[in-house]
Scaffold this motif. Sequence first.
Motif, PDB file in Angstrom:
ATOM      1  N   THR A  65       0.843  -1.195   0.000  1.00  0.00           N
ATOM      2  CA  THR A  65       0.000   0.000   0.000  1.00  0.00           C
ATOM      3  C   THR A  65       0.875   1.239   0.000  1.00  0.00           C
ATOM      4  O   THR A  65       2.062   1.176   0.268  1.00  0.00           O
ATOM      5  N   THR A 109      -2.129   4.285   6.318  1.00  0.00           N
ATOM      6  CA  THR A 109      -3.581   4.497   6.334  1.00  0.00           C
ATOM      7  C   THR A 109      -4.309   3.502   5.446  1.00  0.00           C
ATOM      8  O   THR A 109      -5.250   2.849   5.899  1.00  0.00           O
ATOM      9  N   PRO A 110      -3.923   3.339   4.165  1.00  0.00           N
ATOM     10  CA  PRO A 110      -4.618   2.336   3.363  1.00  0.00           C
ATOM     11  C   PRO A 110      -4.405   0.913   3.882  1.00  0.00           C
ATOM     12  O   PRO A 110      -5.294   0.069   3.774  1.00  0.00           O
ATOM     13  N   VAL A 127      -4.103   0.004   7.070  1.00  0.00           N
ATOM     14  CA  VAL A 127      -5.019  -0.162   8.204  1.00  0.00           C
ATOM     15  C   VAL A 127      -6.450  -0.301   7.703  1.00  0.00           C
ATOM     16  O   VAL A 127      -7.228  -1.119   8.205  1.00  0.00           O
ATOM     17  N   GLU A 128      -6.827   0.472   6.681  1.00  0.00           N
ATOM     18  CA  GLU A 128      -8.171   0.381   6.122  1.00  0.00           C
ATOM     19  C   GLU A 128      -8.432  -1.008   5.534  1.00  0.00           C
ATOM     20  O   GLU A 128      -9.470  -1.626   5.801  1.00  0.00           O
ATOM     21  N   ILE A 129      -7.495  -1.521   4.761  1.00  0.00           N
ATOM     22  CA  ILE A 129      -7.637  -2.858   4.174  1.00  0.00           C
ATOM     23  C   ILE A 129      -7.740  -3.898   5.280  1.00  0.00           C
ATOM     24  O   ILE A 129      -8.573  -4.804   5.218  1.00  0.00           O
ATOM     25  N   CYS A 148      -8.830  -3.496   8.320  1.00  0.00           N
ATOM     26  CA  CYS A 148     -10.149  -3.372   8.964  1.00  0.00           C
ATOM     27  C   CYS A 148     -11.235  -4.057   8.128  1.00  0.00           C
ATOM     28  O   CYS A 148     -12.099  -4.750   8.668  1.00  0.00           O
ATOM     29  N   PHE A 149     -11.201  -3.859   6.813  1.00  0.00           N
ATOM     30  CA  PHE A 149     -12.186  -4.505   5.944  1.00  0.00           C
ATOM     31  C   PHE A 149     -12.036  -6.034   6.006  1.00  0.00           C
ATOM     32  O   PHE A 149     -13.021  -6.761   6.046  1.00  0.00           O
ATOM     33  N   HIS A 193     -15.706  -7.712   5.101  1.00  0.00           N
ATOM     34  CA  HIS A 193     -16.347  -6.997   3.977  1.00  0.00           C
ATOM     35  C   HIS A 193     -15.545  -7.169   2.729  1.00  0.00           C
ATOM     36  O   HIS A 193     -14.414  -7.116   2.645  1.00  0.00           O
TER      37      HIS A 193
END
Length: 119
Positions: A102, A106-107, A109-111, A113-114, A119
């Motif tokens: 990434t 930030t991206p 951590v976002e990935i 979390c998904f 999701h």
Amino acid sequence: MIRYYIGLDKVSENPYDRTSNPDGIIQLGLPENRLCFVLIEKWMAKNLRDSIMGTDGGDLNILGIATYQPFDGLMELKAIANFKSQVVGRAVLFDSLQMVLTAGATPAVEILCFCLAGH
């Protein structure tokens, strides 16, 4: 005061350090990778002109680095998996096909979390 800067102040007052302050705060709010500044500086000093002008005779040109890339990262960058395996004495093997690169924390951590949320 903007709330964003409150977090920056907290980090500067109590920064994480693996040995001297393991209970400190890890800064994930700034999209900059300070770990590789020296490597980037060396690469740019060596390759910047050729990468912009496309005069290196290979794939290193502005079209090669400024276009859309694979969503999970360049395979050339995933070669770091082999390097990381060597660093840890092959105690852990990193599979480049199981890696997602990434453009910052930030991206990532976002990935994560998904993935954890299903999701």
